[in-house]
Design a protein around this motif. Sequence first.
Motif, PDB file in Angstrom:
ATOM      1  N   LEU A  41     105.819 -20.362 -45.176  1.00 57.31           N
ATOM      2  CA  LEU A  41     106.796 -19.277 -45.122  1.00 57.31           C
ATOM      3  C   LEU A  41     106.969 -18.613 -46.483  1.00 57.31           C
ATOM      4  O   LEU A  41     107.066 -17.380 -46.581  1.00 57.31           O
ATOM      5  CB  LEU A  41     108.144 -19.817 -44.641  1.00 57.31           C
ATOM      6  N   VAL A  42     107.012 -19.406 -47.543  1.00 60.38           N
ATOM      7  CA  VAL A  42     107.138 -18.843 -48.890  1.00 60.38           C
ATOM      8  C   VAL A  42     105.973 -17.892 -49.168  1.00 60.38           C
ATOM      9  O   VAL A  42     106.164 -16.751 -49.617  1.00 60.38           O
ATOM     10  CB  VAL A  42     107.200 -19.965 -49.952  1.00 60.38           C
ATOM     11  N   LEU A  43     104.756 -18.350 -48.901  1.00 59.82           N
ATOM     12  CA  LEU A  43     103.581 -17.546 -49.214  1.00 59.82           C
ATOM     13  C   LEU A  43     103.523 -16.269 -48.375  1.00 59.82           C
ATOM     14  O   LEU A  43     103.276 -15.179 -48.911  1.00 59.82           O
ATOM     15  CB  LEU A  43     102.306 -18.362 -49.000  1.00 59.82           C
ATOM     16  N   ILE A  44     103.744 -16.401 -47.064  1.00 60.35           N
ATOM     17  CA  ILE A  44     103.598 -15.236 -46.188  1.00 60.35           C
ATOM     18  C   ILE A  44     104.735 -14.237 -46.400  1.00 60.35           C
ATOM     19  O   ILE A  44     104.517 -13.023 -46.434  1.00 60.35           O
ATOM     20  CB  ILE A  44     103.537 -15.675 -44.708  1.00 60.35           C
ATOM     21  N   GLU A  45     105.940 -14.738 -46.538  1.00 56.68           N
ATOM     22  CA  GLU A  45     107.101 -13.849 -46.609  1.00 56.68           C
ATOM     23  C   GLU A  45     107.313 -13.267 -48.006  1.00 56.68           C
ATOM     24  O   GLU A  45     107.782 -12.123 -48.141  1.00 56.68           O
ATOM     25  CB  GLU A  45     108.356 -14.617 -46.170  1.00 56.68           C
ATOM     26  N   GLN A  46     106.919 -14.005 -49.062  1.00 59.08           N
ATOM     27  CA  GLN A  46     107.283 -13.567 -50.405  1.00 59.08           C
ATOM     28  C   GLN A  46     106.099 -13.233 -51.318  1.00 59.08           C
ATOM     29  O   GLN A  46     106.292 -12.587 -52.340  1.00 59.08           O
ATOM     30  CB  GLN A  46     108.142 -14.645 -51.072  1.00 59.08           C
ATOM     31  N   ASN A  47     104.893 -13.699 -50.974  1.00 60.40           N
ATOM     32  CA  ASN A  47     103.723 -13.406 -51.814  1.00 60.40           C
ATOM     33  C   ASN A  47     102.702 -12.498 -51.142  1.00 60.40           C
ATOM     34  O   ASN A  47     101.976 -11.784 -51.834  1.00 60.40           O
ATOM     35  CB  ASN A  47     103.002 -14.704 -52.200  1.00 60.40           C
ATOM     36  N   TYR A  48     102.631 -12.500 -49.832  1.00 53.38           N
ATOM     37  CA  TYR A  48     101.508 -11.908 -49.108  1.00 53.38           C
ATOM     38  C   TYR A  48     101.513 -10.382 -49.182  1.00 53.38           C
ATOM     39  O   TYR A  48     102.382  -9.719 -48.623  1.00 53.38           O
ATOM     40  CB  TYR A  48     101.534 -12.373 -47.664  1.00 53.38           C
ATOM     41  N   VAL A  49     100.511  -9.834 -49.837  1.00 57.83           N
ATOM     42  CA  VAL A  49     100.503  -8.405 -50.140  1.00 57.83           C
ATOM     43  C   VAL A  49     100.232  -7.542 -48.910  1.00 57.83           C
ATOM     44  O   VAL A  49     100.672  -6.391 -48.844  1.00 57.83           O
ATOM     45  CB  VAL A  49      99.475  -8.106 -51.255  1.00 57.83           C
ATOM     46  N   HIS A  50      99.525  -8.066 -47.914  1.00 55.12           N
ATOM     47  CA  HIS A  50      99.134  -7.251 -46.764  1.00 55.12           C
ATOM     48  C   HIS A  50     100.094  -7.367 -45.583  1.00 55.12           C
ATOM     49  O   HIS A  50      99.790  -6.843 -44.497  1.00 55.12           O
ATOM     50  CB  HIS A  50      97.735  -7.658 -46.271  1.00 55.12           C
ATOM     51  N   VAL A 478      92.844 -13.219 -54.403  1.00 52.98           N
ATOM     52  CA  VAL A 478      93.454 -14.339 -53.695  1.00 52.98           C
ATOM     53  C   VAL A 478      93.796 -15.456 -54.679  1.00 52.98           C
ATOM     54  O   VAL A 478      92.999 -15.789 -55.550  1.00 52.98           O
ATOM     55  CB  VAL A 478      92.518 -14.844 -52.570  1.00 52.98           C
ATOM     56  N   TRP A 479      95.003 -16.011 -54.538  1.00 50.99           N
ATOM     57  CA  TRP A 479      95.434 -17.156 -55.341  1.00 50.99           C
ATOM     58  C   TRP A 479      95.786 -18.309 -54.421  1.00 50.99           C
ATOM     59  O   TRP A 479      96.253 -18.113 -53.305  1.00 50.99           O
ATOM     60  CB  TRP A 479      96.658 -16.807 -56.192  1.00 50.99           C
ATOM     61  N   THR A 480      95.562 -19.511 -54.905  1.00 48.49           N
ATOM     62  CA  THR A 480      95.920 -20.695 -54.130  1.00 48.49           C
ATOM     63  C   THR A 480      97.395 -21.055 -54.343  1.00 48.49           C
ATOM     64  O   THR A 480      98.032 -20.634 -55.319  1.00 48.49           O
ATOM     65  CB  THR A 480      95.065 -21.909 -54.520  1.00 48.49           C
ATOM     66  N   HIS A 481      97.917 -21.849 -53.422  1.00 51.11           N
ATOM     67  CA  HIS A 481      99.286 -22.345 -53.551  1.00 51.11           C
ATOM     68  C   HIS A 481      99.448 -23.116 -54.854  1.00 51.11           C
ATOM     69  O   HIS A 481     100.452 -22.963 -55.567  1.00 51.11           O
ATOM     70  CB  HIS A 481      99.607 -23.240 -52.353  1.00 51.11           C
ATOM     71  N   ALA A 511      96.464 -13.699 -50.108  1.00 46.65           N
ATOM     72  CA  ALA A 511      96.079 -12.443 -50.756  1.00 46.65           C
ATOM     73  C   ALA A 511      97.278 -11.962 -51.558  1.00 46.65           C
ATOM     74  O   ALA A 511      98.316 -11.615 -50.997  1.00 46.65           O
ATOM     75  CB  ALA A 511      95.681 -11.415 -49.705  1.00 46.65           C
ATOM     76  N   ILE A 512      97.150 -11.943 -52.875  1.00 43.69           N
ATOM     77  CA  ILE A 512      98.295 -11.685 -53.746  1.00 43.69           C
ATOM     78  C   ILE A 512      98.321 -10.252 -54.269  1.00 43.69           C
ATOM     79  O   ILE A 512      99.380  -9.659 -54.441  1.00 43.69           O
ATOM     80  CB  ILE A 512      98.313 -12.690 -54.928  1.00 43.69           C
ATOM     81  N   ARG A 513      97.142  -9.675 -54.533  1.00 44.43           N
ATOM     82  CA  ARG A 513      97.069  -8.282 -54.995  1.00 44.43           C
ATOM     83  C   ARG A 513      96.049  -7.528 -54.142  1.00 44.43           C
ATOM     84  O   ARG A 513      94.916  -7.982 -53.991  1.00 44.43           O
ATOM     85  CB  ARG A 513      96.644  -8.214 -56.470  1.00 44.43           C
ATOM     86  N   ARG A 514      96.433  -6.401 -53.584  1.00 44.92           N
ATOM     87  CA  ARG A 514      95.489  -5.618 -52.789  1.00 44.92           C
ATOM     88  C   ARG A 514      94.724  -4.665 -53.695  1.00 44.92           C
ATOM     89  O   ARG A 514      95.249  -4.191 -54.720  1.00 44.92           O
ATOM     90  CB  ARG A 514      96.203  -4.847 -51.685  1.00 44.92           C
ATOM     91  N   THR A 515      93.484  -4.367 -53.336  1.00 41.89           N
ATOM     92  CA  THR A 515      92.671  -3.435 -54.097  1.00 41.89           C
ATOM     93  C   THR A 515      92.492  -2.146 -53.308  1.00 41.89           C
ATOM     94  O   THR A 515      92.445  -2.147 -52.074  1.00 41.89           O
ATOM     95  CB  THR A 515      91.289  -4.030 -54.416  1.00 41.89           C
ATOM     96  N   VAL A 516      92.402  -1.046 -54.041  1.00 38.79           N
ATOM     97  CA  VAL A 516      92.199   0.264 -53.416  1.00 38.79           C
ATOM     98  C   VAL A 516      91.012   0.949 -54.075  1.00 38.79           C
ATOM     99  O   VAL A 516      90.654   0.657 -55.222  1.00 38.79           O
ATOM    100  CB  VAL A 516      93.459   1.148 -53.508  1.00 38.79           C
ATOM    101  N   ARG A 517      90.400   1.861 -53.351  1.00 42.61           N
ATOM    102  CA  ARG A 517      89.161   2.467 -53.797  1.00 42.61           C
ATOM    103  C   ARG A 517      89.397   3.550 -54.843  1.00 42.61           C
ATOM    104  O   ARG A 517      90.541   3.952 -55.113  1.00 42.61           O
ATOM    105  CB  ARG A 517      88.379   3.010 -52.592  1.00 42.61           C
ATOM    106  N   VAL A 518      88.312   4.021 -55.450  1.00 38.15           N
ATOM    107  CA  VAL A 518      88.372   4.999 -56.539  1.00 38.15           C
ATOM    108  C   VAL A 518      87.501   6.204 -56.178  1.00 38.15           C
ATOM    109  O   VAL A 518      86.914   6.278 -55.104  1.00 38.15           O
ATOM    110  CB  VAL A 518      87.903   4.370 -57.873  1.00 38.15           C
ATOM    111  N   GLN A 519      87.466   7.163 -57.093  1.00 38.53           N
ATOM    112  CA  GLN A 519      86.662   8.377 -56.942  1.00 38.53           C
ATOM    113  C   GLN A 519      87.121   9.169 -55.708  1.00 38.53           C
ATOM    114  O   GLN A 519      88.306   9.372 -55.522  1.00 38.53           O
ATOM    115  CB  GLN A 519      85.171   8.033 -56.889  1.00 38.53           C
ATOM    116  N   ASP A 520      86.207   9.584 -54.854  1.00 39.02           N
ATOM    117  CA  ASP A 520      86.558  10.469 -53.737  1.00 39.02           C
ATOM    118  C   ASP A 520      87.534   9.831 -52.753  1.00 39.02           C
ATOM    119  O   ASP A 520      88.296  10.535 -52.081  1.00 39.02           O
ATOM    120  CB  ASP A 520      85.299  10.898 -52.973  1.00 39.02           C
TER     121      ASP A 520
END
Length: 640
Positions: A41-50, A478-481, A511-520
């Motif tokens: 619950l801690v990870l999904i509710e408070q860390n999960y970026v997606h 992604v980071w481990t507990h 998944a702690i930080r989401r990545t987004v694309r660049v350029q176009d």
Amino acid sequence: MTEQSSWMAKRLADAAELQDFLRTAGTLTLADRRTLVQQALVLIEQNYVHLPLKVAMHAVNPVQRLRLLGLRLSRQTETSMDPEWRFHAELASIFHSIRDLHTNYLLPVPFSGKIAYLPFQIEEYYAGEERRYLVTRVVAGHGTPPFGPGVEVTHWNGVPIDRAVDVNAARFAGSNPAASHSRGLQSLTIRPLRTHVPPDEEWVVLTYVDSSGITQELRAKWRITENLPPFVNADELTTAAMAQGLDLGTDEIGRAVKMLYVPQAVTTLETADVAELTTAPAAPGADVPTSMPGVFRARSVVTPSGTFGHLRVFTFNVNDPDGFVAEFVRLAELLPQNGLILDVRGNGGGHIFASEFLLQTLTPNVITPEPAQFITTPLNGRICAQHEQNPTGQIDLGPWCPSMRQALETGSVYSGGFSITPADGANAIGQRYHGPVVLITDARCYSATDIFSAGFQDHKIGPVIGVDDNTGAGGANVWTHELLKLLLELPEPAAGSPYLPLPGQASMRVAIRRTVRVQDLAGTPVEDLGVVPDHRHRMTRADLLQDNADLLRLAGRLLAELPVRRLDVELGGTTGELQLVLRTSLLDRADVYLDGRPRLTVDLTQDELTVDVPGLAAAGVIRVEGFHEGRLVAARTLTT
């Protein structure tokens, strides 16, 4: 038989049958189970970026499911609690429901480190519009004629095989249809018990058509054995762990496939001690020996359109991204320079630095690493604040802190976006391969490999060939507990940390930080969307049985249609100011920079030219940029 082969054979000979292995399971107490659900619950509710994305795209509610599971556990006693296998199945199902291969419940002992396997591998191909399935590999000593590579599978436990794959796919975490189908097929015959619950059946009945056209049946038992260990320890506070972008299941399966079917490629260390690595260019059809056989396979392949380099990258999961890139460059420079087929199929990712450092070697353009964002929860804010000044020397979260603090006022769901990969490292050595490049992907490309594939496409390096409709679509760090727990303990323990030790060597990843694309496509998330190829190739029977014959034929045809450029730069002269010797092809202008400052522009009127460069006697970094009709098409960087 070599010592390594003998050791591998013994490991497989000692494999246990599923029913015997399961007798060793079942050691978690009721308190252990409650701890696991509370920490999930801690990870999904408070860390999960997606979490907002997954709720919207897949109509799931993992937080409520975890709360309900916790409620059921609160009503159970040590004598009335469910069998342990049912608890593992429910918790794993909750994690699988979000369709994110980064975010996992990792089963405790005796499951951790083990794989369940059937002694053969099945792959799919197309005959026209019809999808079919072949046995392509059999574990040594387990194939009895007429069963063997090349037989066509029609049914799985009486279910038509295509339907069986789709049913199996529904159990696992593919984030798009192509990824789900691919993992449904893969997990029919091999499952890491760290990320998958054990099979329900003790054996399967395989119906197949042999080479004579006769329908046969094979009964095969699931077996359990120890898997090969990973190179990277993701629980330690290291740069490699902090920059993880990895589908752990695919990485585990990749190591297991080597152990089962290609034991000669197995290494226990990241680099192998190879006494004599060749410096001679690859002969047509020949392999180039590598110091990293678990990471690369390099060879020269002959196609109807010409002879080209084929460089397979099996994983980015390394500790040393600079060493990884150096070995890639060494291999690429020994392959034909008129075209490179870069093949990342089945690569589950690894070190994000390694994936983005590699891009610069294939293009003259400056590489922009993908930015990454946290979800702006109070707990993520605490973690960032504790490492704002990089007190451990391992992770600098300072760039994310201002936007995390502002989120309370602005209501922003995500922090500002900053790259995980250092931009200077992503552009340190510059382009090293100047021929055209095509990239081959599939639906098992994930995480750091998604990031690499997106960067390849975003920087317009070359065409992308996909054997599936898109990549696996894993856009996150992604980071481990255990790593999250460490971050609130270092350099000094924070008061009131919500992270508790997990029982039984169980673990979790998020998944702690989401990545987004660049350029176009700047700002477009990689998660769930993945990379759509420029060319779609459906695997053929010849691909499966004749070493990717039709796939390489397509790649060769695309390479033959592209220009082959050359930009070699050497220092010349013996006294006074030095000179540059430029050997070029399909370039009409070169600009010379010394330590980032422009020094000279020269028209390339011949293929070899020696030029005087003012100030070149001083030590520094030389960058030569080659142009064709005003467009930057080649570059070379060297240090004097």
